[in-house]
Design a protein around this motif. Sequence first.
Motif, short mmCIF file in Angstrom:
data_model
loop_
_atom_site.label_atom_id
_atom_site.label_comp_id
_atom_site.label_asym_id
_atom_site.label_seq_id
_atom_site.Cartn_x
_atom_site.Cartn_y
_atom_site.Cartn_z
N GLY A 17 -22.07 57.68 9.96
CA GLY A 17 -22.75 57.84 11.35
C GLY A 17 -22.40 56.63 12.04
N VAL A 21 -20.95 56.44 15.90
CA VAL A 21 -21.40 55.63 16.82
C VAL A 21 -20.48 54.87 17.55
CG1 VAL A 21 -23.15 53.77 17.34
CG2 VAL A 21 -23.80 55.64 16.14
N TYR A 40 -22.04 63.66 18.51
CA TYR A 40 -23.36 63.04 18.53
C TYR A 40 -24.25 63.44 17.27
CZ TYR A 40 -22.60 61.97 23.72
OH TYR A 40 -22.00 61.66 24.67
N ALA A 43 -23.17 61.33 14.67
CA ALA A 43 -23.94 59.90 15.06
C ALA A 43 -25.28 59.92 14.57
CB ALA A 43 -23.96 59.57 16.72
#
Length: 61
Positions: A17, A21, A40, A43
């Motif tokens: 994650g 990001v 996304y 993330a």
Amino acid sequence: MTGSKLMPAAIALFVIGLIAVIAVFGLYAAGQRNLTVWLYVAAMLLPVGLGLAVFSVVRRR
């Protein structure tokens, strides 16, 4: 899944994650505006991994 196996899984999800990001911010800074949905979704593994890590620590105690 025991507590000893839960923490490495949580760390792996957190790292994946975190990389996602960083990639989102990097691509956005580079001018990309329409990023793919999977980036996304990846993330969102950061808070999931953090939550699992907290759960693992609380469960151990």
